[in-house]
Write an enzyme that holds these catalytic residues in place. Structure first.
Site, PDB file in Angstrom:
ATOM      1  CB  THR A   6     -72.985  20.194 -62.936  1.00  0.00           C
ATOM      2  OG1 THR A   6     -71.995  18.869 -63.495  1.00  0.00           O
ATOM      3  CG2 THR A   6     -73.238  20.856 -64.049  1.00  0.00           C
ATOM      4  CD  GLU A  21     -71.034  10.747 -62.830  1.00  0.00           C
ATOM      5  OE1 GLU A  21     -71.457  11.141 -61.403  1.00  0.00           O
ATOM      6  OE2 GLU A  21     -69.730  11.335 -62.909  1.00  0.00           O
ATOM      7  N   GLY A  79     -76.668  16.361 -56.726  1.00  0.00           N
ATOM      8  CA  GLY A  79     -78.477  15.825 -55.975  1.00  0.00           C
ATOM      9  C   GLY A  79     -78.385  16.210 -54.384  1.00  0.00           C
TER      10      GLY A  79
HETATM   11  C1  LIG Z   1     -74.391   2.172 -52.580  1.00  0.00           C
HETATM   12  C2  LIG Z   1     -75.097   3.197 -53.177  1.00  0.00           C
HETATM   13  C3  LIG Z   1     -76.466   2.717 -52.986  1.00  0.00           C
HETATM   14  C4  LIG Z   1     -77.940   3.364 -53.365  1.00  0.00           C
HETATM   15  C5  LIG Z   1     -77.617   4.865 -54.219  1.00  0.00           C
HETATM   16  C6  LIG Z   1     -78.728   4.482 -54.824  1.00  0.00           C
HETATM   17  C7  LIG Z   1     -77.999   4.701 -56.380  1.00  0.00           C
HETATM   18  C8  LIG Z   1     -76.992   4.623 -57.001  1.00  0.00           C
HETATM   19  C9  LIG Z   1     -76.639   4.317 -58.166  1.00  0.00           C
HETATM   20  C10 LIG Z   1     -76.029   4.209 -59.084  1.00  0.00           C
HETATM   21  C11 LIG Z   1     -75.838   5.997 -59.066  1.00  0.00           C
HETATM   22  C12 LIG Z   1     -75.512   6.435 -60.372  1.00  0.00           C
HETATM   23  C13 LIG Z   1     -76.053   7.914 -60.591  1.00  0.00           C
HETATM   24  C14 LIG Z   1     -76.292   8.718 -60.018  1.00  0.00           C
HETATM   25  C15 LIG Z   1     -77.113   9.756 -60.566  1.00  0.00           C
HETATM   26  C16 LIG Z   1     -76.969  10.607 -60.638  1.00  0.00           C
HETATM   27  C17 LIG Z   1     -75.437  11.455 -60.670  1.00  0.00           C
HETATM   28  C18 LIG Z   1     -75.133  12.318 -60.976  1.00  0.00           C
HETATM   29  C19 LIG Z   1     -73.820  12.925 -60.949  1.00  0.00           C
HETATM   30  C20 LIG Z   1     -72.974  13.697 -61.805  1.00  0.00           C
HETATM   31  O1  LIG Z   1     -74.371  13.829 -62.489  1.00  0.00           O
HETATM   32  S1  LIG Z   1     -71.700  14.662 -61.394  1.00  0.00           S
HETATM   33  C21 LIG Z   1     -70.696  14.977 -62.739  1.00  0.00           C
HETATM   34  C22 LIG Z   1     -70.644  14.570 -64.171  1.00  0.00           C
HETATM   35  N1  LIG Z   1     -70.282  14.973 -64.572  1.00  0.00           N
HETATM   36  C23 LIG Z   1     -69.325  14.868 -65.702  1.00  0.00           C
HETATM   37  O2  LIG Z   1     -68.827  13.886 -65.910  1.00  0.00           O
HETATM   38  C24 LIG Z   1     -68.433  15.510 -66.640  1.00  0.00           C
HETATM   39  C25 LIG Z   1     -68.105  15.455 -67.493  1.00  0.00           C
HETATM   40  N2  LIG Z   1     -67.084  15.754 -67.993  1.00  0.00           N
HETATM   41  C26 LIG Z   1     -65.820  15.311 -67.677  1.00  0.00           C
HETATM   42  O3  LIG Z   1     -65.628  13.894 -67.044  1.00  0.00           O
HETATM   43  C27 LIG Z   1     -64.056  16.412 -68.591  1.00  0.00           C
HETATM   44  O4  LIG Z   1     -64.602  17.176 -68.633  1.00  0.00           O
HETATM   45  C28 LIG Z   1     -63.998  15.717 -70.260  1.00  0.00           C
HETATM   46  C29 LIG Z   1     -63.590  14.012 -69.546  1.00  0.00           C
HETATM   47  C30 LIG Z   1     -65.422  15.719 -70.438  1.00  0.00           C
HETATM   48  C31 LIG Z   1     -62.528  16.334 -70.723  1.00  0.00           C
HETATM   49  O5  LIG Z   1     -61.797  16.320 -69.572  1.00  0.00           O
HETATM   50  P1  LIG Z   1     -60.581  17.161 -69.787  1.00  0.00           P
HETATM   51  O6  LIG Z   1     -61.247  18.777 -69.129  1.00  0.00           O
HETATM   52  O7  LIG Z   1     -59.560  17.158 -68.050  1.00  0.00           O
HETATM   53  O8  LIG Z   1     -59.770  17.274 -70.632  1.00  0.00           O
HETATM   54  P2  LIG Z   1     -59.715  16.188 -71.756  1.00  0.00           P
HETATM   55  O9  LIG Z   1     -60.486  15.076 -72.403  1.00  0.00           O
HETATM   56  O10 LIG Z   1     -57.861  16.752 -72.535  1.00  0.00           O
HETATM   57  O11 LIG Z   1     -58.464  14.426 -70.256  1.00  0.00           O
HETATM   58  C32 LIG Z   1     -57.197  15.453 -69.553  1.00  0.00           C
HETATM   59  C33 LIG Z   1     -57.439  14.000 -69.623  1.00  0.00           C
HETATM   60  O12 LIG Z   1     -57.777  13.500 -68.198  1.00  0.00           O
HETATM   61  C34 LIG Z   1     -58.207  12.263 -68.600  1.00  0.00           C
HETATM   62  N3  LIG Z   1     -59.382  11.635 -67.829  1.00  0.00           N
HETATM   63  C35 LIG Z   1     -60.684  12.546 -68.013  1.00  0.00           C
HETATM   64  N4  LIG Z   1     -61.543  12.522 -67.183  1.00  0.00           N
HETATM   65  C36 LIG Z   1     -60.947  11.013 -67.177  1.00  0.00           C
HETATM   66  C37 LIG Z   1     -61.522  10.353 -65.670  1.00  0.00           C
HETATM   67  N5  LIG Z   1     -62.744  10.286 -65.329  1.00  0.00           N
HETATM   68  N6  LIG Z   1     -60.452   9.192 -64.866  1.00  0.00           N
HETATM   69  C38 LIG Z   1     -59.364   9.687 -65.705  1.00  0.00           C
HETATM   70  N7  LIG Z   1     -59.052   9.868 -66.554  1.00  0.00           N
HETATM   71  C39 LIG Z   1     -59.538  10.659 -66.829  1.00  0.00           C
HETATM   72  C40 LIG Z   1     -58.787  11.714 -70.019  1.00  0.00           C
HETATM   73  O13 LIG Z   1     -58.012  10.528 -71.285  1.00  0.00           O
HETATM   74  C41 LIG Z   1     -56.640  12.749 -70.526  1.00  0.00           C
HETATM   75  O14 LIG Z   1     -55.753  11.935 -70.401  1.00  0.00           O
HETATM   76  P3  LIG Z   1     -55.000  12.096 -70.843  1.00  0.00           P
HETATM   77  O15 LIG Z   1     -54.266  10.667 -70.308  1.00  0.00           O
HETATM   78  O16 LIG Z   1     -53.824  13.491 -71.287  1.00  0.00           O
HETATM   79  O17 LIG Z   1     -55.663  11.334 -72.749  1.00  0.00           O
HETATM   80  C1  LIG Z   2     -81.190  14.810 -62.957  1.00  0.00           C
HETATM   81  C2  LIG Z   2     -79.922  15.092 -62.925  1.00  0.00           C
HETATM   82  C3  LIG Z   2     -78.607  13.973 -61.892  1.00  0.00           C
HETATM   83  C4  LIG Z   2     -77.518  14.837 -61.250  1.00  0.00           C
HETATM   84  N1  LIG Z   2     -77.050  15.102 -60.532  1.00  0.00           N
HETATM   85  C5  LIG Z   2     -75.236  16.316 -60.528  1.00  0.00           C
HETATM   86  C6  LIG Z   2     -74.297  15.716 -59.823  1.00  0.00           C
HETATM   87  O1  LIG Z   2     -75.313  15.137 -58.810  1.00  0.00           O
HETATM   88  N2  LIG Z   2     -73.320  16.375 -59.768  1.00  0.00           N
HETATM   89  C7  LIG Z   2     -72.853  17.245 -60.488  1.00  0.00           C
HETATM   90  O2  LIG Z   2     -72.464  17.231 -61.067  1.00  0.00           O
HETATM   91  N3  LIG Z   2     -74.124  17.412 -61.758  1.00  0.00           N
HETATM   92  C8  LIG Z   2     -74.934  16.562 -62.022  1.00  0.00           C
HETATM   93  N4  LIG Z   2     -75.896  16.017 -63.092  1.00  0.00           N
HETATM   94  C9  LIG Z   2     -74.964  17.521 -63.639  1.00  0.00           C
HETATM   95  C10 LIG Z   2     -74.865  16.870 -65.037  1.00  0.00           C
HETATM   96  O3  LIG Z   2     -73.548  16.017 -65.060  1.00  0.00           O
HETATM   97  C11 LIG Z   2     -74.593  17.382 -66.273  1.00  0.00           C
HETATM   98  O4  LIG Z   2     -75.422  17.645 -67.102  1.00  0.00           O
HETATM   99  C12 LIG Z   2     -73.862  16.812 -67.375  1.00  0.00           C
HETATM  100  O5  LIG Z   2     -72.334  16.328 -67.246  1.00  0.00           O
HETATM  101  C13 LIG Z   2     -73.852  17.253 -68.446  1.00  0.00           C
HETATM  102  O6  LIG Z   2     -73.133  18.330 -69.017  1.00  0.00           O
HETATM  103  P1  LIG Z   2     -74.390  19.830 -69.563  1.00  0.00           P
HETATM  104  O7  LIG Z   2     -75.459  20.288 -68.799  1.00  0.00           O
HETATM  105  O8  LIG Z   2     -73.295  20.783 -69.454  1.00  0.00           O
HETATM  106  O9  LIG Z   2     -74.399  19.590 -70.974  1.00  0.00           O
HETATM  107  P2  LIG Z   2     -73.893  20.531 -71.885  1.00  0.00           P
HETATM  108  O10 LIG Z   2     -71.738  19.942 -72.166  1.00  0.00           O
HETATM  109  O11 LIG Z   2     -73.875  21.526 -71.718  1.00  0.00           O
HETATM  110  O12 LIG Z   2     -74.252  19.418 -73.437  1.00  0.00           O
HETATM  111  C14 LIG Z   2     -74.729  20.264 -74.495  1.00  0.00           C
HETATM  112  C15 LIG Z   2     -74.449  19.386 -75.905  1.00  0.00           C
HETATM  113  O13 LIG Z   2     -73.415  19.548 -75.802  1.00  0.00           O
HETATM  114  C16 LIG Z   2     -72.969  18.757 -76.584  1.00  0.00           C
HETATM  115  N5  LIG Z   2     -71.498  18.632 -76.039  1.00  0.00           N
HETATM  116  C17 LIG Z   2     -71.167  19.301 -74.804  1.00  0.00           C
HETATM  117  N6  LIG Z   2     -69.839  19.338 -74.987  1.00  0.00           N
HETATM  118  C18 LIG Z   2     -69.164  18.770 -76.205  1.00  0.00           C
HETATM  119  C19 LIG Z   2     -68.010  18.393 -77.106  1.00  0.00           C
HETATM  120  N7  LIG Z   2     -66.624  19.105 -76.592  1.00  0.00           N
HETATM  121  N8  LIG Z   2     -68.597  17.486 -78.169  1.00  0.00           N
HETATM  122  C20 LIG Z   2     -69.311  18.113 -78.806  1.00  0.00           C
HETATM  123  N9  LIG Z   2     -70.428  17.841 -77.923  1.00  0.00           N
HETATM  124  C21 LIG Z   2     -70.097  18.532 -76.973  1.00  0.00           C
HETATM  125  C22 LIG Z   2     -73.264  17.623 -75.167  1.00  0.00           C
HETATM  126  O14 LIG Z   2     -72.845  16.125 -76.430  1.00  0.00           O
HETATM  127  C23 LIG Z   2     -74.896  18.177 -75.579  1.00  0.00           C
HETATM  128  O15 LIG Z   2     -75.258  17.987 -77.109  1.00  0.00           O
HETATM  129  C24 LIG Z   2     -77.018  16.193 -62.814  1.00  0.00           C
HETATM  130  C25 LIG Z   2     -77.588  16.062 -64.159  1.00  0.00           C
HETATM  131  C26 LIG Z   2     -79.104  15.293 -64.309  1.00  0.00           C
HETATM  132  C27 LIG Z   2     -80.210  15.663 -65.686  1.00  0.00           C
END
Ligand SMILES: CC/C=C\C/C=C\C/C=C\C/C=C\C/C=C\CCCC(=O)SCCNC(=O)CCNC(=O)[C@H](O)C(C)(C)COP(=O)(O)OP(=O)(O)OC[C@H]1O[C@@H](n2cnc3c(N)ncnc32)[C@H](O)[C@@H]1OP(=O)(O)O
Ligand SMILES: Cc1cc2nc3c(=O)[nH]c(=O)nc-3n(C[C@H](O)[C@H](O)[C@H](O)COP(=O)(O)OP(=O)(O)OC[C@H]3O[C@@H](n4cnc5c(N)ncnc54)[C@H](O)[C@@H]3O)c2cc1C
Length: 632
Positions: free
Chosen positions: A107, A389, A146
Site C-alpha cells: 500500500t 487486506e 505493519g
Molecule cells: C503465524 C501467525 C502468527 C502470528 C501473527 C498474528 C496474527 C496474524 C493473524 C492474522 C493476520 C491478519 C491480519 C494482519 C493485520 C493486518 C494486515 C494487513 C495487511 C494489508 O493490508 S496488505 C495490503 C492489502 N491490500 C489489498 O488487499 C489490496 C486490495 N486490492 C486488490 O486486491 C486488487 O487491486 C483488486 C482485487 C481489487 C483488483 O485486482 P486487479 O487490479 O488485478 O484487477 P481485477 O479486479 O481485474 O483482477 C484481475 C484478476 O485477478 C484476480 N485476482 C484479484 N485478486 C486476486 C487474489 N488475491 N488472488 C487471486 N486472484 C485475484 C481477479 O479475480 C481477476 O481475475 P479474472 O480471472 O481476470 O477475473
Molecule cells: C491497521 C492497518 C494495517 C495495514 N497494514 C498493511 C500492511 O501491512 N501492508 C500493506 O501493504 N497495507 C497495509 N494496510 C493498508 C490496507 O491494505 C489498505 O488501507 C486497504 O487495502 C484499503 O485501501 P485504501 O486505504 O487505499 O482504501 P481506498 O481504496 O482508497 O478506499 C476508500 C473508499 O473508496 C472505496 N473504493 C475504492 N476502490 C473502489 C472500487 N473499485 N469500487 C468501489 N469502491 C471503491 C472503498 O470502498 C472506500 O470506501 C493497512 C491498513 C490498516 C488500516
C-alpha cells in the site's frame, strides 16, 4: 470451540502476559511490550517444545496484542508463496530465526486498493544486473505496512517492474531497509512511523520512501515471474499468483473475527447474567438483565455469530489448503474460487463482527464505556479488519465478480464450482419450503430460503447488467450502475455460506456428540438462520423465497428462540474455554464478580496513585480559596 490451550497456565503465569497492566501504556511501551511478548512466546515454545499451532494459539490467547504480526502473517508466508526454492533457502531461515525482520510493503499513500496504479517502480539496470527502486512522488511512498516504522530490516516491496520502457506490472522485491549492524536506515531509504491510530498502537505501521535504492536481480521474488540477466521477462505462472499472500491473510482475518466476537459475546453474556437492574413486577426483585427479551435480542446474535464463524473458518481452512496445495504445484484451477470465496467471507465476517461487538458494548450500559470492560478496546482493535487486506466493499465486488462468472457458466450449462453449485438450479423452479409454522423450526428449511435468496440476488444483478449493456451502456458504466446490487448479491452468497457451514457442521457433530449438546447447537443454528432472515427481510421477500405469512412465522419463531437459548447462554460462552487473561474484561471474568474487578481496575488507574492531583496546586487551590488566579 478453540482447542483448549494446554499451555495456558505456563503463559499466564508470567506477568508479561497478564493484560491488566496495559492500560495507560504509552505507544512506545505498547510497542516494546508487544515485541517482548512475541520473543518470550518464542522462548517458551523452545523451552516446552511447543508446536507452531501452540505458538499461534498463544498469540490468539493474547488477542494478537503481540509484535511482528506482519513478519509472521505476511512476510514469511509471502516468501513461501512468491520465492523460488533457492530464494526460500536463503531468506526463510533468516526470517524464521528473526535474523531479519520483515514487512509486506504494498500500500502507498495514494493507492491501497488499486494495485494496478501503484507508483513505486523497480527498473532493471542490465549494466549492473540490479533493480533500481524508486517512489517517484509523495503519493508513491509506501504507507501503512505493519512493522515498517521502527522494526523491519527488510520489506517485500510490491513495485511496477520496468524493463527498458515497458511496464510488466506489480512484482515482489526483497529490499533491505536497515543495517543489520546498527538498525540505521540504509542509503536511499527514508522510513518512519505514520503516527497514532484508533487502536493497535503497539504496531509501528510505517512509511517508506525509496530514493534510487539498488538491489541485486536475484532479489526479485521469482516463483511466478523472473527477469533474465539480459533483461528478458519470463512469466512462469499467472500474475494473480503474486496475490496469493493476500488470500491467506483474508482467511486469517475470518479467524481473527471469530476470536474477537467470542470475546465480545462472552463479556456481554456473562455481565448480563450478573447485572440486575429494574424489575417487571412493581416492588419485585431486580431482574438479571439477561432475562429481558431486548437484551437477548441485542447480544444473542454475537453468540450465534461466534459459532457460525468458527464453523465457517474450519470449512474455509480446508478449502484453502486444498486450493493452495494445487496452486503450489502450478495448478491454478481453484485460484478464482478461493479468491472469490475468501474476498467475500473476509468482508462479511469483519462487517458482522464489528457490528455485533458494538451491540455487545452497548448491552453493558455505562460500564461498557470503560476501558476496563475491554469490549470497546476490542472493537477498536477489530475495526481495521473491515479495511485491511482489502476494503470490504472492494472485496464484496471481487466476490460478486466471481459469482457473475459462475452464474454465466451455469446458464451456459457448464460446470460450476462447488460453493456456487446452487446456481445450476432453474431459478423458476424454487418453491417456498416453509408451508407451515413448524417448518420454521428446521434449519434445513431455512437453508433453502437462504439459497433461493442468494440465487435470486445474483440472477437479478446479472440480468440488470445484461440489460444495461444491451441498452448501450459500456462495461464500466453498466458495472458502476449496479455496484450496490453486486455488493448485495455477494453478501447474500456469504450469508448462505455461513448458514450452510453451520447447518452441515451441526449435523456432522450430531453423529458423535450427546443429544443434549446436539439440541443446543441445533437451537443456536436455528436462531442464527431466523435472525439472519429477519434482519434482511426485505431481500428475502424480494427474492420471493418467503412471503409475509412466512415472515410472520419466522419472526415469531425467532423470539421463541431467544427464550430457548437463554438457559444455555452462559454455558455456550463458557464453552469457548477462554482464560480470564485472554478476555481481560472486568465485566466478563469467570467468577462473575464484575463490580469487584471494576473497582480493582479503578484502583490501578494511574490518576489514583495520588490523592491530590497536581492540578490542585496549579489551579484549584486558589480558586477554592477565592484567591485571584495568576494570569494563565
Ligand atoms: C503465524 C501467525 C502468527 C502470528 C501473527 C498474528 C496474527 C496474524 C493473524 C492474522 C493476520 C491478519 C491480519 C494482519 C493485520 C493486518 C494486515 C494487513 C495487511 C494489508 O493490508 S496488505 C495490503 C492489502 N491490500 C489489498 O488487499 C489490496 C486490495 N486490492 C486488490 O486486491 C486488487 O487491486 C483488486 C482485487 C481489487 C483488483 O485486482 P486487479 O487490479 O488485478 O484487477 P481485477 O479486479 O481485474 O483482477 C484481475 C484478476 O485477478 C484476480 N485476482 C484479484 N485478486 C486476486 C487474489 N488475491 N488472488 C487471486 N486472484 C485475484 C481477479 O479475480 C481477476 O481475475 P479474472 O480471472 O481476470 O477475473
Ligand atoms: C491497521 C492497518 C494495517 C495495514 N497494514 C498493511 C500492511 O501491512 N501492508 C500493506 O501493504 N497495507 C497495509 N494496510 C493498508 C490496507 O491494505 C489498505 O488501507 C486497504 O487495502 C484499503 O485501501 P485504501 O486505504 O487505499 O482504501 P481506498 O481504496 O482508497 O478506499 C476508500 C473508499 O473508496 C472505496 N473504493 C475504492 N476502490 C473502489 C472500487 N473499485 N469500487 C468501489 N469502491 C471503491 C472503498 O470502498 C472506500 O470506501 C493497512 C491498513 C490498516 C488500516
Amino acid at each position: 470451540m478453540q482447542k483448549t490451550f494446554k499451555n495456558e497456565k505456563i503463559l499466564f503465569a508470567e506477568p508479561l502476559f497478564q493484560c491488566d497492566g496495559l492500560a495507560g501504556f504509552t505507544r512506545s511501551e505498547l510497542y516494546e511490550n508487544a515485541i517482548h511478548r512475541t520473543l518470550r512466546i518464542n522462548q517458551l515454545k523452545k523451552e516446552h517444545n511447543w508446536t507452531q499451532e501452540d505458538f499461534d494459539i498463544a498469540i490468539r490467547c493474547l488477542n494478537y496484542e503481540v509484535g511482528f504480526v506482519i513478519h509472521l502473517s505476511m512476510f514469511i508466508p509471502a516468501i513461501e508463496r512468491l520465492a523460488t526454492d533457492d530464494q526460500k533457502a536463503k531468506w526463510l531461515p533468516l526470517a524464521e530465526s528473526y535474523r531479519i525482520l520483515g514487512t509486506y510493503a504494498q500500500t502507498e499513500l495514494g493507492h491501497g486498493t488499486n494495485l494496478m496504479a501503484l507508483e513505486t517502480t523497480a527498473t532493471f539496470d542490465p549494466r549492473t544486473d540490479e533493480f533500481v527502486l524508486r517512489t517517484p512522488q509523495l503519493s508513491s511512498m509506501k504507507w501503512w505496512p505493519g512493522s515498517l516504522g521502527k522494526t523491519a530490516t527488510h520489506a517485500i516491496v510490491l513495485a511496477q517492474l520496468i524493463i527498458g520502457n515497458k511496464n510488466y506490472g506489480m512484482n515482489p522485491f526483497m529490499v533491505q531497509l536497515r543495517s543489520l549492524e546498527d538498525h540505521m536506515p540504509l542509503p536511499g531509504i527514508i522510513v518512519g512511523d505514520i503516527g497514532a491510530k484508533l487502536g493497535a498502537n503497539s504496531n509501528d505501521n510505517g512509511f517508506l520512501i525509496l530514493n534510487d535504492v539498488r538491489i541485486p536481480r536475484e532479489n526479485m521474488l521469482a516463483r511466478n515471474s523472473k527477469v533474465t540477466k539480459d533483461g528478458r521477462y519470463i512469466q512462469t505462472s499467472t500474475n494473480k499468483a503474486n496475490y496469493a499472500t493476500m488470500v491467506l491473510v483474508r482467511l486469517s482475518i475470518i479467524r481473527w473475527a471469530e476470536d474477537t466476537i467470542k470475546n465480545g459475546s462472552l463479556i456481554a453474556i456473562r455481565y448480563s447474567a450478573v447485572r440486575r437492574q429494574s424489575s417487571l413486577q412493581a416492588g419485585g426483585p431486580e431482574m438479571q438483565v439477561l432475562d429481558y427479551q431486548t437484551q437477548q435480542y441485542k447480544i444473542f446474535p454475537s453468540l450465534a455469530a461466534s459459532y457460525a464463524l468458527f464453523f465457517t473458518y474450519e470449512a474455509m481452512m480446508k478449502e484453502y489448503e486444498i486450493a493452495y496445495a494445487q496452486i503450489m504445484r502450478g495448478n491454478n484451477q481453484l485460484l478464482g474460487q478461493i479468491h472469490g470465496q475468501l474476498s467475500g467471507l473476509k468482508a462479511f465476517a469483519s462487517d458482522l463482527v464489528t457490528y455485533e461487538l458494538e451491540m455487545c458494548r452497548r448491552s453493558c450500559g455505562g460500564h461498557g464505556y470503560l476501558k476496563a470492560s475491554v469490549v470497546g478496546e476490542t472493537l477498536l482493535h477489530t475495526l481495521p479488519l473491515v479495511t485491511v487486506e482489502g476494503d470490504n466493499t472492494v472485496m464484496y465486488l471481487q466476490c460478486a465478480r466471481y459469482l457473475l462468472k459462475q452464474i454465466a457458466k451455469a446458464l451456459a450449462g457448464q460446470d460450476v464450482d462447488e460453493p456456487t453449485s446452487y446456481l445450476k438450479k432453474d431459478i423458476l423452479s424454487y418453491t417456498c419450503p416453509v408451508q407451515k409454522g413448524e417448518h420454521c423450526t428446521n434449519p434445513n428449511y431455512l437453508l433453502k430460503i437462504y439459497t433461493q435468496r442468494a440465487h435470486s440476488a445474483i440472477a437479478s444483478v446479472a440480468r440488470q447488467l445484461q440489460f444495461d449493456l444491451e441498452s448501450g451502456k459500456d462495461q464500466s458504466s453498466a458495472f458502476n450502475n449496479n455496484l450496490v446490487s453486486l455488493v448485495q448479491a455477494a453478501k447474500a452468497h456469504c450469508q448462505l455460506c455461513l448458514m450452510k457451514n453451520f447447518v452441515e457442521s451441526v449435523s456432522a457433530l450430531e453423529r458423535t456428540c450427546s443429544e443434549n449438546l446436539a439440541s443446543v447447537l441445533r437451537q443456536l443454528c436455528l436462531y442464527f438462520g431466523l435472525h439472519g432472515i429477519v434482519t434482511a427481510s426485505g431481500e428475502f421477500l424480494e427474492s420471493e423465497a418467503i412471503g409475509l405469512q412466512q415472515l410472520e412465522w419466522i419472526k415469531a419463531e425467532e423470539l421463541k428462540s431467544l427464550a430457548a437459548i437463554r438457559p444455555n447462554a452462559v454455558a455456550l460462552v463458557d464453552a469457548f474455554d477462554l482464560h480470564d487473561q485472554t478476555v481481560m474484561s472486568a465485566l466478563g471474568r469467570y467468577d462473575g464478580n464484575a463490580y469487584q474487578h471494576l473497582f480493582e481496575a479503578a484502583k490501578r488507574e494511574p490518576m489514583n496513585q495520588t490523592q491530590v492531583p497536581p492540578a490542585y496546586y496549579k489551579y484549584l487551590r486558589d480558586l477554592i480559596k477565592g484567591q485571584p488566579l495568576a494570569k494563565l
